[in-house]
Design a protein around this motif. Structure first.
Motif, PDB file in Angstrom:
ATOM      1  N   THR A 102       0.869  -1.027  -0.130  1.00  0.00           N
ATOM      2  CA  THR A 102      -0.048  -0.064   0.169  1.00  0.00           C
ATOM      3  C   THR A 102       0.999   1.509  -0.082  1.00  0.00           C
ATOM      4  O   THR A 102       0.613   2.012  -0.776  1.00  0.00           O
ATOM      5  CB  THR A 102      -1.081  -0.173   1.189  1.00  0.00           C
ATOM      6  N   ASN A 105       2.677   1.647  -3.386  1.00  0.00           N
ATOM      7  CA  ASN A 105       1.871   2.162  -4.540  1.00  0.00           C
ATOM      8  C   ASN A 105       1.443   3.734  -4.750  1.00  0.00           C
ATOM      9  O   ASN A 105       0.900   4.149  -5.435  1.00  0.00           O
ATOM     10  CB  ASN A 105       0.573   1.157  -4.532  1.00  0.00           C
ATOM     11  N   ASN A 106       1.794   4.459  -3.418  1.00  0.00           N
ATOM     12  CA  ASN A 106       1.415   5.640  -3.163  1.00  0.00           C
ATOM     13  C   ASN A 106       2.475   6.618  -2.551  1.00  0.00           C
ATOM     14  O   ASN A 106       2.668   6.623  -1.250  1.00  0.00           O
ATOM     15  CB  ASN A 106       0.093   5.843  -2.494  1.00  0.00           C
ATOM     16  N   HIS A 108       2.905   9.657  -2.007  1.00  0.00           N
ATOM     17  CA  HIS A 108       2.284  10.547  -1.089  1.00  0.00           C
ATOM     18  C   HIS A 108       1.545  10.312   0.099  1.00  0.00           C
ATOM     19  O   HIS A 108       1.043  11.123   0.975  1.00  0.00           O
ATOM     20  CB  HIS A 108       1.293  11.810  -1.945  1.00  0.00           C
ATOM     21  N   LEU A 109       1.589   8.903   0.220  1.00  0.00           N
ATOM     22  CA  LEU A 109       0.889   8.348   1.513  1.00  0.00           C
ATOM     23  C   LEU A 109       1.567   8.358   2.807  1.00  0.00           C
ATOM     24  O   LEU A 109       2.753   8.096   2.635  1.00  0.00           O
ATOM     25  CB  LEU A 109       0.285   6.925   1.162  1.00  0.00           C
ATOM     26  N   TYR A 183       1.021  15.080   3.019  1.00  0.00           N
ATOM     27  CA  TYR A 183       0.760  13.724   2.592  1.00  0.00           C
ATOM     28  C   TYR A 183      -0.738  13.309   2.775  1.00  0.00           C
ATOM     29  O   TYR A 183      -1.446  14.000   3.573  1.00  0.00           O
ATOM     30  CB  TYR A 183       1.639  12.833   3.863  1.00  0.00           C
ATOM     31  N   THR A 184      -1.077  12.116   2.457  1.00  0.00           N
ATOM     32  CA  THR A 184      -2.587  11.748   2.604  1.00  0.00           C
ATOM     33  C   THR A 184      -2.532  10.684   3.830  1.00  0.00           C
ATOM     34  O   THR A 184      -1.594   9.928   4.126  1.00  0.00           O
ATOM     35  CB  THR A 184      -3.011  11.293   1.399  1.00  0.00           C
ATOM     36  N   LEU A 186      -4.843   7.122   4.350  1.00  0.00           N
ATOM     37  CA  LEU A 186      -5.575   6.211   3.771  1.00  0.00           C
ATOM     38  C   LEU A 186      -6.416   5.310   4.855  1.00  0.00           C
ATOM     39  O   LEU A 186      -5.640   4.716   5.421  1.00  0.00           O
ATOM     40  CB  LEU A 186      -5.016   5.419   2.649  1.00  0.00           C
TER      41      LEU A 186
END
Length: 295
Positions: A102, A105-106, A108-109, A183-184, A186
């Motif tokens: 996870t 794949n991102n 900015h996460l 950042y994000t 999730l």
């Protein structure tokens, strides 16, 4: 070191032992580490020798959850930090792989919030059957009993705040700083942890005056530290809690008054930590979908 599992514990050696035994089945000690902070509770010391593969920090003095986390997380070496409560454990064998994938794949996460499956179950399979099949989405918060954060992201924040104690505030504080960095967060419900709490017993307990007092105190501090213009939020919070709780219950009223005057008295020391986030961050936070706290 790829992943650090981090747990703060207090007076629950049996729960902690169960969590550690569950983790032992998932990890590879050549690339994973488990760090536990004993927050001022002597009876937990009895199980230290049973888990010599754990990196223990034993504090004779109780610091409270958030300051204890702040101390523990400085010792972690992994590229990913996974935070668990002492009574929570992962529910799937591919838990670690899914967390790593996870993040990969991102770019900015910053934080992954896991699905919290509350309850006492006879098996992990039973807990999974009680979980929910939900879609992932970006959110503004995470739950301390089960989450993952990139080390580089955590170190870019001020870490878990030492100015917040038990019951609320530490996760929203870190989450807001992460959002302010760009950042994000999730919510990934396919990554599940069983938070082994007696849901029925909690409902029967009814009013929790201690929780009310600390949540109100921490919420006021959160606004005073992070909001560019906190006065309106502080007044609104006080008025809401006065009408809903203090006006209807004498014990709530005493707790409300105690928080009100202690906040005024400690205002100079609280404001030493003041670091307002961007107004844009507050707006973005309000537009994010709230976290689904439990199954």
């Amino acid at each position: 070191m790829q992943i650090s599992f981090l747990i703060v514990t207090k007076n629950r050696p049996e729960d902690l032992a169960l969590t550690l035994n569950k983790l032992k089945l998932l990890i590879d000690l050549s690339i994973h580490e488990v760090l536990v902070f004993i927050d001022g509770c002597s009876k937990t010391e009895a199980i230290i020798s049973d888990f010599n593969w754990v990196n223990w920090t034993n504090s004779r003095e109780s610091l409270s959850a958030s300051p204890a986390r702040a101390t523990l997380y400085k010792k972690a070496k992994g590229h990913i930090f996974i935070g668990l409560d002492d009574d929570a454990h992962p529910l799937s064998s591919d838990f670690i792989l899914t967390v790593e994938t996870t993040f990969n794949n991102n770019a900015h996460l910053g934080i992954i919030a896991f699905q919290e499956v509350r309850g006492l179950f006879t098996s992990d399979q039973s807990a999974l059957q009680h979980s929910k099949d939900l879609e992932s989405y970006f959110t503004s918060d995470f739950v301390g009993c089960g989450f993952a954060i990139k080390k580089e992201v955590y170190q870019a924040t001020n870490g878990f705040p030492i100015w917040i104690d038990i019951y609320g505030g530490e996760e929203p504080a870190v989450a807001l700083e992460v959002l302010d960095l760009g950042y994000t967060i999730l919510y990934q419900p396919s990554i599940k942890v069983n938070h082994r709490v007696d849901v029925i017993q909690r409902k029967l307990q009814g009013r929790n005056y201690f929780r009310f007092e600390h949540q109100l105190k921490n919420t006021l501090r959160y606004y005073l530290v992070y909001y560019p213009k906190p006065v309106r939020k502080v007044v609104k919070t006080l008025w809401h809690n006065f009408k809903k709780y203090a006006l209807k219950d004498w014990t709530y009223f005493k707790a409300f008054i105690k928080v009100f005057f202690s906040t005024l008295f400690k205002l100079p020391s609280i404001l030493k930590y003041r670091q307002p986030v961007k107004a844009e961050t507050i707006n973005n936070k309000l537009n994010l979908k709230p976290l689904n706290y439990s199954a």
